[in-house]
Design a protein around this motif. Structure first.
Motif, PDB file in Angstrom:
ATOM      1  N   ARG A  43     -60.903 -26.512 -36.364  1.00 57.24           N
ATOM      2  CA  ARG A  43     -60.883 -27.833 -36.995  1.00 57.24           C
ATOM      3  C   ARG A  43     -61.090 -27.733 -38.497  1.00 57.24           C
ATOM      4  NH1 ARG A  43     -64.305 -31.519 -32.570  1.00 57.24           N
ATOM      5  NH2 ARG A  43     -62.993 -30.997 -30.779  1.00 57.24           N
ATOM      6  N   LEU A  44     -60.370 -26.780 -39.075  1.00 57.22           N
ATOM      7  CA  LEU A  44     -60.418 -26.590 -40.519  1.00 57.22           C
ATOM      8  C   LEU A  44     -59.164 -27.182 -41.162  1.00 57.22           C
ATOM      9  CD1 LEU A  44     -61.532 -22.843 -40.821  1.00 57.22           C
ATOM     10  CD2 LEU A  44     -62.909 -24.857 -41.371  1.00 57.22           C
ATOM     11  N   PRO A  45     -59.264 -27.693 -42.377  1.00 57.17           N
ATOM     12  CA  PRO A  45     -58.061 -28.121 -43.090  1.00 57.17           C
ATOM     13  C   PRO A  45     -57.127 -26.931 -43.284  1.00 57.17           C
ATOM     14  CG  PRO A  45     -60.043 -28.932 -44.183  1.00 57.17           C
ATOM     15  CD  PRO A  45     -60.494 -27.944 -43.150  1.00 57.17           C
ATOM     16  N   PRO A  46     -55.828 -27.118 -43.135  1.00 57.54           N
ATOM     17  CA  PRO A  46     -54.897 -25.993 -43.302  1.00 57.54           C
ATOM     18  C   PRO A  46     -55.068 -25.261 -44.630  1.00 57.54           C
ATOM     19  CG  PRO A  46     -53.759 -27.871 -42.353  1.00 57.54           C
ATOM     20  CD  PRO A  46     -55.121 -28.351 -42.714  1.00 57.54           C
ATOM     21  N   ALA A  47     -55.318 -26.007 -45.710  1.00 56.24           N
ATOM     22  CA  ALA A  47     -55.472 -25.355 -47.020  1.00 56.24           C
ATOM     23  C   ALA A  47     -56.670 -24.414 -47.021  1.00 56.24           C
ATOM     24  CB  ALA A  47     -55.621 -26.410 -48.115  1.00 56.24           C
ATOM     25  N   THR A  48     -57.775 -24.837 -46.389  1.00 61.99           N
ATOM     26  CA  THR A  48     -58.966 -23.984 -46.310  1.00 61.99           C
ATOM     27  C   THR A  48     -58.671 -22.752 -45.471  1.00 61.99           C
ATOM     28  OG1 THR A  48     -60.433 -25.896 -46.511  1.00 61.99           O
ATOM     29  CG2 THR A  48     -61.373 -23.886 -45.563  1.00 61.99           C
ATOM     30  N   THR A  49     -57.979 -22.941 -44.346  1.00 61.21           N
ATOM     31  CA  THR A  49     -57.643 -21.818 -43.468  1.00 61.21           C
ATOM     32  C   THR A  49     -56.810 -20.779 -44.198  1.00 61.21           C
ATOM     33  OG1 THR A  49     -57.676 -23.308 -41.561  1.00 61.21           O
ATOM     34  CG2 THR A  49     -56.581 -21.174 -41.274  1.00 61.21           C
ATOM     35  N   TYR A  50     -55.777 -21.223 -44.895  1.00 52.42           N
ATOM     36  CA  TYR A  50     -54.921 -20.279 -45.621  1.00 52.42           C
ATOM     37  C   TYR A  50     -55.697 -19.569 -46.727  1.00 52.42           C
ATOM     38  CZ  TYR A  50     -50.620 -21.768 -43.320  1.00 52.42           C
ATOM     39  OH  TYR A  50     -49.631 -22.003 -42.391  1.00 52.42           O
ATOM     40  N   ARG A  51     -56.567 -20.276 -47.399  1.00 50.60           N
ATOM     41  CA  ARG A  51     -57.345 -19.667 -48.472  1.00 50.60           C
ATOM     42  C   ARG A  51     -58.256 -18.572 -47.923  1.00 50.60           C
ATOM     43  NH1 ARG A  51     -58.816 -24.006 -50.564  1.00 50.60           N
ATOM     44  NH2 ARG A  51     -60.892 -24.271 -49.625  1.00 50.60           N
ATOM     45  N   VAL A  52     -58.931 -18.853 -46.812  1.00 47.44           N
ATOM     46  CA  VAL A  52     -59.822 -17.858 -46.211  1.00 47.44           C
ATOM     47  C   VAL A  52     -59.017 -16.675 -45.671  1.00 47.44           C
ATOM     48  CG1 VAL A  52     -61.477 -17.443 -44.357  1.00 47.44           C
ATOM     49  CG2 VAL A  52     -61.612 -19.545 -45.698  1.00 47.44           C
ATOM     50  N   LEU A  53     -57.890 -16.957 -45.027  1.00 45.74           N
ATOM     51  CA  LEU A  53     -57.064 -15.873 -44.495  1.00 45.74           C
ATOM     52  C   LEU A  53     -56.566 -14.963 -45.609  1.00 45.74           C
ATOM     53  CD1 LEU A  53     -54.991 -17.809 -41.798  1.00 45.74           C
ATOM     54  CD2 LEU A  53     -56.625 -15.969 -41.368  1.00 45.74           C
ATOM     55  N   ASN A  54     -56.117 -15.548 -46.701  1.00 44.84           N
ATOM     56  CA  ASN A  54     -55.642 -14.729 -47.820  1.00 44.84           C
ATOM     57  C   ASN A  54     -56.760 -13.865 -48.379  1.00 44.84           C
ATOM     58  OD1 ASN A  54     -52.993 -15.630 -47.742  1.00 44.84           O
ATOM     59  ND2 ASN A  54     -53.385 -17.358 -49.097  1.00 44.84           N
ATOM     60  N   LEU A  55     -57.978 -14.422 -48.443  1.00 47.21           N
ATOM     61  CA  LEU A  55     -59.126 -13.648 -48.919  1.00 47.21           C
ATOM     62  C   LEU A  55     -59.415 -12.478 -47.986  1.00 47.21           C
ATOM     63  CD1 LEU A  55     -61.614 -13.208 -50.733  1.00 47.21           C
ATOM     64  CD2 LEU A  55     -62.839 -14.835 -49.275  1.00 47.21           C
ATOM     65  N   LEU A  56     -59.427 -12.750 -46.667  1.00 50.33           N
ATOM     66  CA  LEU A  56     -59.739 -11.698 -45.694  1.00 50.33           C
ATOM     67  C   LEU A  56     -58.648 -10.628 -45.657  1.00 50.33           C
ATOM     68  CD1 LEU A  56     -61.188 -13.906 -42.824  1.00 50.33           C
ATOM     69  CD2 LEU A  56     -62.462 -12.361 -44.330  1.00 50.33           C
ATOM     70  N   VAL A  57     -57.402 -11.031 -45.866  1.00 49.61           N
ATOM     71  CA  VAL A  57     -56.323 -10.041 -45.949  1.00 49.61           C
ATOM     72  C   VAL A  57     -56.495  -9.196 -47.201  1.00 49.61           C
ATOM     73  CG1 VAL A  57     -53.835  -9.742 -46.299  1.00 49.61           C
ATOM     74  CG2 VAL A  57     -54.670 -11.345 -44.565  1.00 49.61           C
ATOM     75  N   GLY A  58     -56.815  -9.845 -48.306  1.00 50.13           N
ATOM     76  CA  GLY A  58     -56.998  -9.117 -49.561  1.00 50.13           C
ATOM     77  C   GLY A  58     -58.127  -8.107 -49.494  1.00 50.13           C
TER      78      GLY A  58
END
Length: 249
Positions: A43-58
């Protein structure tokens, strides 16, 4: 000279909890989980999800899968919980090789560690479906159905009822009926649900001490033959599974 780390303040604790929740969701959902699925589950906003995913990938805690459709654990995440790769006892490998010499089908041995399925001895001449797909969609494979049939509630392990082919079971009631049949017959099958032209049938390998499910022995071949398997072939499969019980249990 030692430099003390900066104190955590403001929104940082919440950001850390969100990142950890995303990591946990990838572990729970399995390789291939998409950003949309993570966003919905948490139940996260899509923008927050993408931001966290990009950080974890990085930071190499996650990796994008080659098709760019989903995510899996990365190199640094694997270091958080080292998992020993189990070794197949020589006697058990001999039993599996003996079955391969008796049939013209693919023969695969998977072990079950709690709620996890791992193909420990895939047939080198008849490679099984992608391991990540088998782990993520256990309801679509015969080996996965053995595992689900043992659970009090299969929904605890199945997070995704997406179709792989037009024959994949995606209806919960239909899957209930399939698993009831597995429990009744001690035999799991799937025809054309992972690959349109292929099917698989599998029987449980149980510990002789307490009857616990420890592994699954499977035959893979043309979907038409799996749909109407030769009883003698099923008997041969069961005999080898029984022999494997004391070696793996």
């Amino acid at each position: 000279m030692t430099v003390d780390p900066a104190p955590i303040s403001g929104r940082q604790p919440r950001a850390v909890r969100t990142a950890l929740a995303v990591l946990e969701e990838v572990v729970a959902a399995g390789p291939g989980v998409t950003a949309k699925e993570i966003s919905t589950a948490l139940r996260l906003p899509p923008a927050t999800t993408y931001r966290v995913l990009n950080l974890l990938v990085g930071e190499e805690y996650l990796v994008r899968l080659p098709d760019l459709r989903g995510f899996a654990l990365g190199r640094r995440a694997a270091r958080l919980s080292p998992v020993a790769v189990p070794r197949l006892p020589t006697a058990a490998r001999t039993v599996v090789d003996h079955l391969r010499g008796r049939v013209r089908w693919g023969v695969h041995l998977a072990i079950f560690d709690g709620a996890r399925l791992q193909v420990l001895d895939p047939d080198p001449d008849h490679p099984p479906s992608d391991a990540d797909l088998l782990a993520r969609l256990p309801q679509a494979s015969a080996l996965g159905r053995l595992l689900l049939a043992e659970q009090p509630d299969w929904r605890a392990l199945v997070r995704d009822l997406r179709p792989v082919t037009d024959r994949t079971v995606t209806d919960p009631d239909a899957l209930d009926a399939v698993l009831d049949a597995v429990r009744r017959d001690g035999l799991a099958t799937q025809t054309g649900q992972l690959r349109p032209d292929r099917g698989c049938l599998a029987v449980p390998v149980r510990s002789p001490a307490d009857g616990a499910l420890v592994a699954g022995l499977a035959l893979s071949g043309p979907a038409t033959r799996v749909a109407d398997p030769d009883p003698e072939l099923v008997t041969l499969l069961r005999e080898h599974a029984t022999t494997l019980g004391p070696l793996l249990g």
